[in-house]
Scaffold this active site. Structure first.
Site, mmCIF file in Angstrom:
data_model
loop_
_atom_site.group_PDB
_atom_site.id
_atom_site.type_symbol
_atom_site.label_atom_id
_atom_site.label_comp_id
_atom_site.label_asym_id
_atom_site.label_seq_id
_atom_site.Cartn_x
_atom_site.Cartn_y
_atom_site.Cartn_z
ATOM 1 C CB SER A 89 -0.893 0.006 1.241
ATOM 2 O OG SER A 89 -1.660 1.177 1.275
ATOM 3 C CE LYS A 130 -2.012 7.515 -4.050
ATOM 4 N NZ LYS A 130 -1.376 8.579 -3.317
ATOM 5 N N GLY A 131 -4.042 3.843 0.939
ATOM 6 C CA GLY A 131 -5.057 3.891 1.982
ATOM 7 C C GLY A 131 -6.272 4.685 1.513
ATOM 8 C CG ASN A 149 6.104 7.718 3.827
ATOM 9 O OD1 ASN A 149 4.988 8.203 3.970
ATOM 10 N ND2 ASN A 149 6.383 6.467 4.187
ATOM 11 C CG LEU A 153 -3.360 7.558 5.530
ATOM 12 C CD1 LEU A 153 -3.165 6.383 4.591
ATOM 13 C CD2 LEU A 153 -2.313 7.567 6.586
ATOM 14 C CG ASN A 189 -4.275 0.247 3.249
ATOM 15 O OD1 ASN A 189 -4.556 1.289 3.822
ATOM 16 N ND2 ASN A 189 -3.368 -0.588 3.721
ATOM 17 C CB CYS A 246 -0.927 5.465 9.070
ATOM 18 S SG CYS A 246 -0.056 6.868 8.322
ATOM 19 C CE LYS A 287 1.332 -1.891 5.996
ATOM 20 N NZ LYS A 287 1.410 -1.272 4.668
ATOM 21 N N GLY A 343 8.941 -5.250 4.584
ATOM 22 C CA GLY A 343 9.903 -4.337 5.200
ATOM 23 C C GLY A 343 11.254 -4.541 4.557
#
Ligand SMILES: Cc1cc2nc3c(=O)[nH]c(=O)nc-3n(C[C@H](O)[C@H](O)[C@H](O)COP(=O)(O)O)c2cc1C
Length: 308
Positions: free
Chosen positions: A25, A49-50, A73, A77, A104, A135, A170, A248
């Site tokens: 995402s 994307k969220g 970053n 969102l 997401n 997030c 997540k 990751g």
């Protein structure tokens, strides 16, 4: 081994994916932007994307910087909102052969998340939900949910009740025991967990003495975090029975294999797509080659195969 080579399919929460490699995402837009570059039918799936109830502007710039072996970053969102996504992007995605879409979901409150889910429930062309409880770049919602066991339990149980599709949660790595948080998500009804989101971090410009990210802190991703993420995937896989999707710092096929050995059923690739938009597809192809050269007939047999 069959004449087609290793069997690369994996099953995440009842959903069969043709490859364990998924685009993460926030690093793959809404999928349609990558149409010309990546064959979506060659990768396991991609995560949007969220998506939030209302459009979000995101944080002020600068909001992305490069660091040693990674990036920080604080996009915050930024997204078009769930309804425009369903109306403008999803019809195009439905036409793209073989695209497996994981939506997401982000909300400032539990109610916000439920509103997003309700809109998505009625839309065709989505396979699974990934609930962002992690997030680090918003003042409320996101990581606030993922670092408080009570809030996480409430968020997951209520979204699970509303969700008409499998729910993957997540998790935030910014906690003392990610295994414990995974257990909370599992008990609350999560069908799978994904980890890790980014690590809260800070970089300072020595000349101006100001933070290099306007939001002050941001989330660190990329190869710098990989060994910590692999350890967390290992801990979570020990703690829960539901599938674990690991990420990751994955850049090469071997990194993905390592996550699977640690206990991941599938993996996601984020930051690597910034350096090379074809990274997800290349890693998926590379994994197949790796399995063939190591006499691994079924990629799913790698999951949790670490020898202690
Ligand atoms: C620019 C950027 C934007 C991201 N946006 C989101 C997002 O909207 N929702 C989310 O759950 N994770 C988001 N993430 C986190 C990634 O999906 C992933 O969890 C993290 O970057 C670790 O994987 P990586 O090292 O392969 O990038 C974002 C990451 C980056 C670098």
């Amino acid at each position: 081994m069959s004449s087609h080579g290793p069997d690369m399919t994996v099953n995440v929460a009842g959903v069969e994916l043709r490859s364990p490699v998924i685009a993460a995402s926030g690093t793959f837009g809404y999928g349609v932007e990558f149409e010309e570059i990546v064959s979506l039918d060659r990768i396991g799936a991609f995560v949007t994307k969220g998506l939030s109830k209302e459009p979000m502007q995101g944080n002020p710039t600068p909001r992305i910087i490069e660091t040693a072996a990674g990036m920080i970053n604080a996009i915050g969102l930024q997204n078009m909102g769930v309804r425009p996504f369903v109306e403008e992007k999803l019809p195009k995605l439905r036409q793209m052969k073989g695209a497996v879409v994981i939506a997401n979901i982000f909300g400032y409150t539990v109610e916000d998340c439920l509103d997003v889910i309700r809109v998505l429930n009625d839309a065709e062309g989505i396979t699974m939900y990934e609930l962002n409880a992690s997030c680090p770049n918003t003042s409320h919602g996101g990581m606030v949910f993922g670092t408080d066991p009570g809030l996480l339990r409430e968020l997951v149980s209520r979204t699970k009740e509303a969700a008409k599709r499998p729910l993957m949660v997540k998790l935030s790595p910014n906690v003392t025991s990610i295994g414990q948080m995974a257990k909370v998500a599992e008990e609350a009804g999560a069908d799978a967990v994904s980890l890790v989101n980014t690590f809260v971090s800070l970089a300072i410009d020595l000349e101006t003495k100001r933070p290099r990210i306007a939001n002050v802190t941001g989330g660190l991703s990329g190869p710098a975090i990989k060994p910590i993420a692999v350890r967390m995937v290992y801990e979570v896989a020990e703690a829960v029975k539901i599938p674990v999707v690991g990420m990751g710092g994955i850049v090469r096929a071997e990194d993905a294999v390592e996550f699977m050995m640690a206990g991941a059923t599938a993996v996601q690739v984020g930051t690597a797509s910034y350096a090379d938009p074809r990274a997800v597809e290349n890693i998926a192809n590379g994994m197949k080659k790796w399995c063939a050269s190591h006499q691994v007939e079924r990629v799913c047999s790698l999951t949790g195969s670490v020898v202690l």
